[in-house]
Design an enzyme around this catalytic site. Structure first.
Site, mmCIF file in Angstrom:
data_model
loop_
_atom_site.group_PDB
_atom_site.id
_atom_site.type_symbol
_atom_site.label_atom_id
_atom_site.label_comp_id
_atom_site.label_asym_id
_atom_site.label_seq_id
_atom_site.Cartn_x
_atom_site.Cartn_y
_atom_site.Cartn_z
ATOM 1 N N LYS A 40 2.549 -2.544 -6.331
ATOM 2 C CA LYS A 40 3.374 -1.646 -5.513
ATOM 3 C C LYS A 40 3.998 -0.576 -6.402
ATOM 4 O O LYS A 40 4.241 -0.826 -7.585
ATOM 5 C CB LYS A 40 4.525 -2.442 -4.875
ATOM 6 C CG LYS A 40 4.145 -3.349 -3.734
ATOM 7 C CD LYS A 40 5.398 -4.042 -3.175
ATOM 8 C CE LYS A 40 5.052 -5.031 -2.090
ATOM 9 N NZ LYS A 40 4.486 -4.413 -0.874
ATOM 10 N N ARG B 141 -0.559 -13.096 4.267
ATOM 11 C CA ARG B 141 -1.529 -13.712 5.180
ATOM 12 C C ARG B 141 -2.383 -14.752 4.459
ATOM 13 O O ARG B 141 -2.877 -15.688 5.088
ATOM 14 C CB ARG B 141 -2.366 -12.612 5.853
ATOM 15 C CG ARG B 141 -3.212 -11.813 4.910
ATOM 16 C CD ARG B 141 -3.652 -10.476 5.511
ATOM 17 N NE ARG B 141 -2.568 -9.488 5.525
ATOM 18 C CZ ARG B 141 -2.672 -8.260 6.012
ATOM 19 N NH1 ARG B 141 -3.816 -7.849 6.545
ATOM 20 N NH2 ARG B 141 -1.638 -7.437 5.984
HETATM 21 N N1 BES Z 1 5.862 -8.129 1.732
HETATM 22 C C1 BES Z 1 5.074 -7.015 2.132
HETATM 23 C C2 BES Z 1 5.528 -6.430 3.472
HETATM 24 C C3 BES Z 1 6.852 -5.718 3.460
HETATM 25 C C4 BES Z 1 6.910 -4.375 3.152
HETATM 26 C C5 BES Z 1 8.006 -6.384 3.809
HETATM 27 C C6 BES Z 1 8.119 -3.719 3.166
HETATM 28 C C7 BES Z 1 9.231 -5.726 3.827
HETATM 29 C C8 BES Z 1 9.286 -4.390 3.494
HETATM 30 C C9 BES Z 1 3.617 -7.443 2.282
HETATM 31 O O1 BES Z 1 3.187 -8.450 1.433
HETATM 32 C C10 BES Z 1 2.794 -6.251 1.971
HETATM 33 O O2 BES Z 1 2.806 -5.821 0.849
HETATM 34 N N2 BES Z 1 2.095 -5.746 2.969
HETATM 35 C C11 BES Z 1 1.272 -4.603 2.795
HETATM 36 C C12 BES Z 1 -0.047 -4.889 3.473
HETATM 37 C C13 BES Z 1 -1.134 -3.896 3.147
HETATM 38 C C14 BES Z 1 -1.516 -3.975 1.681
HETATM 39 C C15 BES Z 1 -2.322 -4.181 4.027
HETATM 40 C C16 BES Z 1 1.981 -3.429 3.452
HETATM 41 O O3 BES Z 1 2.659 -3.606 4.478
HETATM 42 O O4 BES Z 1 1.873 -2.327 2.918
HETATM 43 MN MN MN Z 2 2.508 -7.692 -0.411
#
Ligand code: BES
Ligand code: MN
Ligand code: ZN
Length: 497
Positions: free
Chosen positions: A272, A346
């Protein structure tokens, strides 16, 4: 220091207390106890409200000095809006206002629990007030070198019914559980490894009528939990899965809870950006809510058997981390191609949901901070609700609405399943579409629940709050604990639709 609650039958004018909290309805209509207090102050309450242009609107408050005319050192008036429109959630918010007003007082007494309309159950009202005081007064001071905690130690609920005491006890249990969830979510990931998180669950649930089993890495491998192992292996801190069982005698049905427990989500090799990582210690809020909810079942006298599974991992990039392009095999034998290691939630939920489904419960609910896309869809106050069974979805929504935790349905259309088709495995962990990311994540999870009625709550938004508001404080909210407690208390087997 925790607040202690007591029921007291002493009158509002006589009660010895630092702060007497009296509710007021719109247009300065005094609530329970208000007229007696006003009489003892020779009309001082009414005069003061007029001078201060205090109207009794929801959220308003006014401190009135008593000049020694009452048992209380001072009176605080709290606005509730129109009497007929007062709800349990309104009382919860009023409880929070009271807690903040009492920050410097040692003790407070209040008639708030009697302030609802006639059709609001007294136990429910008392529970809401107690929850509001506990949650509105919440502070996370663990890392302050010179903490200045609230001085409030003791709150008396004025009245005399058995329902008042029952509601007070339920509110204390549930409020304390939400505080536990907030504390654990607010804890920096450095101080909460998966192993430490599992130990915290064991400590919390000791003596709460819940059996706790912790699966370590050899056990995870033995049980073929390839998603948990796969995501967990990038971190120096090995993964865990906690299984919890609450089995009351003569239970009529079984409910399964699942919660995402990513103690920190860096994204893994699909790293990230810095800003996106700032709040990622929150990524275990689903697991925290599930564990906290398990801690209140015995106190609430829940008759349903409740089992729970919380996978706990840290998602980190390293030489041993899972790579984009790798394939994982889950508990139920299905395989997924991992194209983005940041879609890790997931992957660990797949195993936990498969374990839950194997136990053949009457229904499953999972809570997960799963997608940023859900926040784009619904904002940061509302959780997304996805289900394979509309009657179970409706039951969850009713519970959530009852306790004031907003959820809103999103569909799981079959036409979108093609977006998670993989070239080489059964499915892929990211969507080939740029849109509907909360839904494609939900469709991925659906692959692991078999034909058990299931609800997925995407709590990415409401698990954190960005500013103090009502009975939530900036930081972890503890979202979901109260919905799960309500759901377990009133669980009925969904009528398949
Ligand atoms: N933990 C994150 C989701 C999240 C994002 C929670 C912001 C709270 C605030 C999750 O693991 C994630 O990174 N999801 C990605 C999925 C994508 C890579 C398909 C996302 O939402 O960008
Ligand atoms: Mn994630
Ligand atoms: Zn995550």
């Amino acid at each position: 220091m925790p607040v202690t609650f007591v029921v007291s039958t002493v009158s509002p004018t006589q009660v010895k207390t630092d702060l007497l909290v009296i509710p007021v309805y719109s247009e300065r209509v005094l609530g329970p106890g208000g007229d007696e207090v006003d009489a003892d102050l020779d009309g001082g309450l009414v005069a003061f409200m007029e001078q201060a242009a205090f109207d009794g609107k929801e959220g308003e408050k006014l401190v009135v000095p008593t000049g020694g005319a009452l048992g209380a050192s001072s009176v605080v008036l709290i606005g509730l809006g129109k009497r007929e429109e007062v709800t349990a959630d309104g009382l919860r918010k009023a409880g929070a206002v009271a807690a903040k007003a009492a920050h410097k007082a040692g003790s407070a007494s209040t008639t708030l629990a009697s302030a609802g309309p006639a059709d609001l159950d007294m136990a429910e009202a008392a529970q809401a007030v107690v929850e509001g005081v506990l949650l509105g007064g919440y502070e996370y001071l663990e890392y302050k070198s010179d903490p200045k905690p609230s001085k409030l130690k003791r709150v008396s609920l004025l009245g005399r019914s058995g329902a008042l005491r029952r509601g007070m006890d339920r509110g204390t249990s549930v409020g304390t559980a939400v505080i536990w969830a907030r504390d654990i979510v607010n804890t920096p990931a450095r101080d909460l490894s998966p192993a430490e998180f599992a130990r915290a669950a064991q400590r919390l649930l000791r003596g709460k009528g819940v059996k706790v089993e912790v699966l370590d890495v050899p056990a995870l491998k033995r049980e073929r939990l390839g998603g948990v192992i796969g995501v967990g292996m990038g971190s120096e801190q090995p993964p865990r899965l906690v299984k919890m069982t609450y089995a009351p005698t003569k239970s009529n049905a079984t409910l399964a809870l699942v919660g995402k427990g990513v103690i920190f989500d860096s994204g893994g090799l699909s790293l990230k950006p810095a800003g996106g990582m700032e709040t990622m210690k929150t990524d275990m809020a689903g697991a925290a809510a599930v564990i906290a909810a398990m801690s209140v079942l015995a106190d609430l006298g829940v008759k349903t058997k409740v089992i729970a599974f919380t996978p706990m991992v840290e998602n980190m990039p390293s030489g041993s981390a899972i790579r984009p392009g790798d394939v994982l095999t889950f508990r139920n034998g299905k395989t997924a191609e991992v194209l983005n290691t940041d879609a890790e939630g997931r992957l660990i939920l797949a195993d936990a949901l498969a374990l839950a489904a194997e136990a053949k419960p009457d229904a499953i609910i999972d809570l997960a901070t799963l997608t940023g896309a859900c926040m784009v869809a619904l904002g940061d106050k509302i959780a997304g609700l996805m289900t394979n069974d509309d009657s179970w979805g409706a039951q969850v929504r009713t519970a959530a609405d009852t306790v004031g935790e907003p959820v809103w349905p999103l569909p799981l259309p079959k036409e979108y399943k093609k977006f998670i088709d993989s070239d080489i495995a059964d499915i892929r962990n990211t969507s080939t579409s740029n849109y509907g990311g909360a839904i494609t994540a939900g469709l991925f999870l659906e692959e692991f629940v078999g034909d058990v009625p299931w609800v997925h709550l995407d709590i990415a938004g409401p698990s954190r709050v960005s500013s103090d508001d009502g009975y939530t404080r900036r930081g972890a909210s503890g979202f979901g604990v109260r919905t799960l407690a309500e759901l377990a208390s009133r669980f009925h087997v969904p009528s398949r639709k």
